[in-house]
Structures are given as C-alpha cells and as structure tokens.
Write a protein that holds these residues in place. Structure first.
Motif, PDB file in Angstrom:
ATOM      1  N   SER A  31      -7.866  -3.630  -9.716  1.00  0.00           N
ATOM      2  CA  SER A  31      -7.167  -3.486  -8.432  1.00  0.00           C
ATOM      3  C   SER A  31      -5.894  -2.669  -8.603  1.00  0.00           C
ATOM      4  CB  SER A  31      -6.846  -4.861  -7.837  1.00  0.00           C
ATOM      5  OG  SER A  31      -8.036  -5.549  -7.527  1.00  0.00           O
ATOM      6  N   VAL A  32      -5.149  -2.937  -9.653  1.00  0.00           N
ATOM      7  CA  VAL A  32      -3.921  -2.172  -9.933  1.00  0.00           C
ATOM      8  C   VAL A  32      -4.269  -0.715 -10.219  1.00  0.00           C
ATOM      9  CG1 VAL A  32      -2.038  -1.895 -11.597  1.00  0.00           C
ATOM     10  CG2 VAL A  32      -2.548  -4.161 -10.648  1.00  0.00           C
ATOM     11  N   GLN A  33      -5.339  -0.489 -10.978  1.00  0.00           N
ATOM     12  CA  GLN A  33      -5.789   0.875 -11.274  1.00  0.00           C
ATOM     13  C   GLN A  33      -6.082   1.634  -9.981  1.00  0.00           C
ATOM     14  OE1 GLN A  33      -9.637   0.924 -13.146  1.00  0.00           O
ATOM     15  NE2 GLN A  33      -9.596   3.115 -13.523  1.00  0.00           N
ATOM     16  N   MET A  34      -6.779   0.992  -9.062  1.00  0.00           N
ATOM     17  CA  MET A  34      -7.108   1.643  -7.791  1.00  0.00           C
ATOM     18  C   MET A  34      -5.852   1.915  -6.959  1.00  0.00           C
ATOM     19  SD  MET A  34     -10.303   2.303  -7.814  1.00  0.00           S
ATOM     20  CE  MET A  34     -10.527   2.764  -6.103  1.00  0.00           C
ATOM     21  N   ALA A  35      -4.922   0.971  -6.940  1.00  0.00           N
ATOM     22  CA  ALA A  35      -3.681   1.162  -6.180  1.00  0.00           C
ATOM     23  C   ALA A  35      -2.870   2.325  -6.743  1.00  0.00           C
ATOM     24  CB  ALA A  35      -2.860  -0.125  -6.188  1.00  0.00           C
ATOM     25  N   ARG A  36      -2.819   2.431  -8.065  1.00  0.00           N
ATOM     26  CA  ARG A  36      -2.084   3.545  -8.684  1.00  0.00           C
ATOM     27  C   ARG A  36      -2.732   4.877  -8.337  1.00  0.00           C
ATOM     28  NH1 ARG A  36      -0.939   0.589 -14.490  1.00  0.00           N
ATOM     29  NH2 ARG A  36       0.846  -0.616 -13.734  1.00  0.00           N
ATOM     30  N   TRP A  37      -4.051   4.890  -8.242  1.00  0.00           N
ATOM     31  CA  TRP A  37      -4.760   6.106  -7.866  1.00  0.00           C
ATOM     32  C   TRP A  37      -4.472   6.452  -6.401  1.00  0.00           C
ATOM     33  CZ3 TRP A  37      -8.600   6.912  -4.207  1.00  0.00           C
ATOM     34  CH2 TRP A  37      -9.187   8.182  -4.240  1.00  0.00           C
ATOM     35  N   LEU A  38      -4.414   5.435  -5.554  1.00  0.00           N
ATOM     36  CA  LEU A  38      -4.223   5.644  -4.124  1.00  0.00           C
ATOM     37  C   LEU A  38      -2.805   6.088  -3.762  1.00  0.00           C
ATOM     38  CD1 LEU A  38      -5.325   5.409  -1.211  1.00  0.00           C
ATOM     39  CD2 LEU A  38      -4.629   2.991  -1.271  1.00  0.00           C
ATOM     40  N   ARG A  39      -1.819   5.598  -4.470  1.00  0.00           N
ATOM     41  CA  ARG A  39      -0.413   5.823  -4.104  1.00  0.00           C
ATOM     42  C   ARG A  39      -0.071   7.264  -3.729  1.00  0.00           C
ATOM     43  NH1 ARG A  39       4.566   3.043  -4.907  1.00  0.00           N
ATOM     44  NH2 ARG A  39       6.251   4.499  -4.527  1.00  0.00           N
ATOM     45  N   PRO A  40      -0.404   8.257  -4.549  1.00  0.00           N
ATOM     46  CA  PRO A  40       0.000   9.625  -4.188  1.00  0.00           C
ATOM     47  C   PRO A  40      -0.711  10.183  -2.949  1.00  0.00           C
ATOM     48  CG  PRO A  40      -1.239   9.639  -6.255  1.00  0.00           C
ATOM     49  CD  PRO A  40      -1.036   8.213  -5.865  1.00  0.00           C
ATOM     50  N   GLN A  41      -1.765   9.523  -2.515  1.00  0.00           N
ATOM     51  CA  GLN A  41      -2.501  10.005  -1.346  1.00  0.00           C
ATOM     52  C   GLN A  41      -1.916   9.498  -0.029  1.00  0.00           C
ATOM     53  OE1 GLN A  41      -6.801  10.082  -1.844  1.00  0.00           O
ATOM     54  NE2 GLN A  41      -6.435   9.161  -3.847  1.00  0.00           N
ATOM     55  N   ILE A  42      -1.039   8.516  -0.111  1.00  0.00           N
ATOM     56  CA  ILE A  42      -0.429   7.952   1.098  1.00  0.00           C
ATOM     57  C   ILE A  42       0.855   8.716   1.384  1.00  0.00           C
ATOM     58  CG2 ILE A  42       0.610   5.894   2.130  1.00  0.00           C
ATOM     59  CD1 ILE A  42      -1.243   4.232   0.314  1.00  0.00           C
ATOM     60  N   ASN A  43       0.936   9.307   2.561  1.00  0.00           N
ATOM     61  CA  ASN A  43       2.140  10.048   2.954  1.00  0.00           C
ATOM     62  C   ASN A  43       3.161   9.069   3.510  1.00  0.00           C
ATOM     63  OD1 ASN A  43       1.001  12.514   2.279  1.00  0.00           O
ATOM     64  ND2 ASN A  43       0.051  12.719   4.291  1.00  0.00           N
ATOM     65  N   GLY A  44       4.313   8.961   2.849  1.00  0.00           N
ATOM     66  CA  GLY A  44       5.355   8.053   3.323  1.00  0.00           C
ATOM     67  C   GLY A  44       5.022   6.612   3.028  1.00  0.00           C
ATOM     68  N   GLU A  45       5.340   5.736   3.973  1.00  0.00           N
ATOM     69  CA  GLU A  45       5.086   4.321   3.747  1.00  0.00           C
ATOM     70  C   GLU A  45       3.758   3.900   4.346  1.00  0.00           C
ATOM     71  OE1 GLU A  45       8.274   2.120   5.557  1.00  0.00           O
ATOM     72  OE2 GLU A  45       7.438   2.319   7.540  1.00  0.00           O
ATOM     73  N   LEU A  46       3.278   2.764   3.880  1.00  0.00           N
ATOM     74  CA  LEU A  46       2.102   2.163   4.503  1.00  0.00           C
ATOM     75  C   LEU A  46       2.552   1.569   5.825  1.00  0.00           C
ATOM     76  CD1 LEU A  46       0.203   0.155   1.741  1.00  0.00           C
ATOM     77  CD2 LEU A  46      -0.794   1.768   3.352  1.00  0.00           C
ATOM     78  N   GLY A  47       1.745   1.713   6.826  1.00  0.00           N
ATOM     79  CA  GLY A  47       2.086   1.102   8.101  1.00  0.00           C
ATOM     80  C   GLY A  47       1.807  -0.385   8.071  1.00  0.00           C
ATOM     81  N   LEU A  48       0.569  -0.726   8.308  1.00  0.00           N
ATOM     82  CA  LEU A  48       0.148  -2.117   8.405  1.00  0.00           C
ATOM     83  C   LEU A  48      -0.785  -2.457   7.252  1.00  0.00           C
ATOM     84  CD1 LEU A  48      -0.205  -4.800  10.036  1.00  0.00           C
ATOM     85  CD2 LEU A  48      -2.057  -3.624  11.285  1.00  0.00           C
ATOM     86  N   VAL A  49      -0.576  -3.620   6.660  1.00  0.00           N
ATOM     87  CA  VAL A  49      -1.498  -4.168   5.658  1.00  0.00           C
ATOM     88  C   VAL A  49      -2.021  -5.483   6.215  1.00  0.00           C
ATOM     89  CG1 VAL A  49      -1.745  -5.140   3.338  1.00  0.00           C
ATOM     90  CG2 VAL A  49      -0.316  -3.118   3.700  1.00  0.00           C
ATOM     91  N   ILE A  50      -3.338  -5.648   6.177  1.00  0.00           N
ATOM     92  CA  ILE A  50      -3.963  -6.899   6.593  1.00  0.00           C
ATOM     93  C   ILE A  50      -4.823  -7.371   5.435  1.00  0.00           C
ATOM     94  CG2 ILE A  50      -5.379  -8.064   8.317  1.00  0.00           C
ATOM     95  CD1 ILE A  50      -5.048  -5.491  10.065  1.00  0.00           C
ATOM     96  N   HIS A  51      -4.583  -8.593   4.971  1.00  0.00           N
ATOM     97  CA  HIS A  51      -5.425  -9.145   3.911  1.00  0.00           C
ATOM     98  C   HIS A  51      -6.014 -10.471   4.369  1.00  0.00           C
ATOM     99  CE1 HIS A  51      -2.511 -12.201   2.594  1.00  0.00           C
ATOM    100  NE2 HIS A  51      -1.580 -11.265   2.735  1.00  0.00           N
ATOM    101  N   SER A  52      -7.178 -10.761   3.854  1.00  0.00           N
ATOM    102  CA  SER A  52      -7.857 -12.015   4.139  1.00  0.00           C
ATOM    103  C   SER A  52      -7.031 -13.178   3.602  1.00  0.00           C
ATOM    104  CB  SER A  52      -9.231 -11.991   3.462  1.00  0.00           C
ATOM    105  OG  SER A  52      -9.785 -13.285   3.341  1.00  0.00           O
TER     106      SER A  52
END
Length: 157
Positions: A31-52
């Motif tokens: 999960s951390v590996q995927m988040a590190r990969w995703l980070r540079p693809q997100i412009n600015g901040e994340l808007g909304l996060v919804i988790h189960s």
C-alpha cells in the motif's frame, strides 16, 4: 476531476469477523509502495478521501496518508464495504465532484470493480489486486478509465 479507487492492502485471516481483519506486513508495504507511486501524479492536494470502516481499509489509509498530498477532507463510510451499492456511491461522488478536484476511495472487492464499471460503463468491472488502484478522469458526469495498476506491476522500491 480525478477519482482514484484503491483496494485495501493484503489482510490476514485471523479475526473474529470480516470487518476486523488487519493488514499484513506485505499489505502495509504494498500500500505504501502504491501511494509513493501515486503521489507525483496528484496535482496539489487531495480533495476528498473516503475509506471503508472495515479495519483493513482504515489501516490502509492510515499507512498511506503521510505518503500522499494532504487531504482537504477525510470521511469514514459504511457505504463502501465489499457489497456496497456502486450506483449509490457513484451518485455521492458525482455530488462531491462540484467541490473537489480529486477524490480517493479506499474500499474492497467486489465494490471497487463495480464502481469503476458504474463510473466508466465501457470499462467493465475490472479485478483489483490488493493495494491496486484505478484512476478515472471524470468530466461532465462521464468517466474514462485512465489506468489500473497493482503492486505487482510496479518496480520494487
């Protein structure tokens, strides 16, 4: 707007209920590996996060939140469990699209696949690896699946 849909990390089987299954060490690492990969693809901040509200999805968010841009709003939801209603979730996301430039959902199979299908009817309902993520470009109430990735498709860091 971008909608990121993530399946929780790998979870252990030793729990009294399905809701209480915790992440494994592998689930945390992937999960951390995927988040590190995703980070540079997100412009600015994340808007909304919804988790189960299931433990494994909540733990996935807890382990990846510091790897991603800061979220404007974080919600825990009992609507995005394994057998949640994809159409209802899609309606909620459509309403939120007016407020946020990006949304991240941390949920479960089979809902994550059905949600992709609800947002992008031509994409079908893809299978997600644990810690897998999809990115949907949502414009004018229409979605296009940009990618679907899993830890097995990433180089080990």
């Amino acid at each position: 707007m971008k909608i990121y849909i993530m399946r929780h990390g790998q979870a252990g089987m030793n729990a009294k209920t399905d809701e209480q299954r915790p992440l494994t060490e592998q689930g945390i690492a992937e999960s951390v590996q995927m988040a590190r990969w995703l980070r540079p693809q997100i412009n600015g901040e994340l808007g909304l996060v919804i988790h189960s509200h299931y433990l494994r999805a909540k733990q996935t968010w807890q382990h990846i939140c510091n790897e991603l841009p800061k979220a404007s709003c974080v919600e825990q939801s009992s609507e995005i469990t394994p057998y949640g209603d994809a159409e209802q979730v899609m309606l909620y996301l459509t309403a939120q699209a007016k407020k946020y430039e990006s949304i991240l959902i941390v949920s479960h199979l089979p809902l994550v696949g059905y949600l992709v299908q609800a947002l992008c009817p031509t994409a079908g309902a893809p299978m997600f690896a644990t810690s897998g993520m999809a990115c949907i470009d949502w414009q004018d109430e229409s979605g296009r699946l940009l990618w679907l990735k899993g830890p097995h498709t990433m180089a080990k860091s």
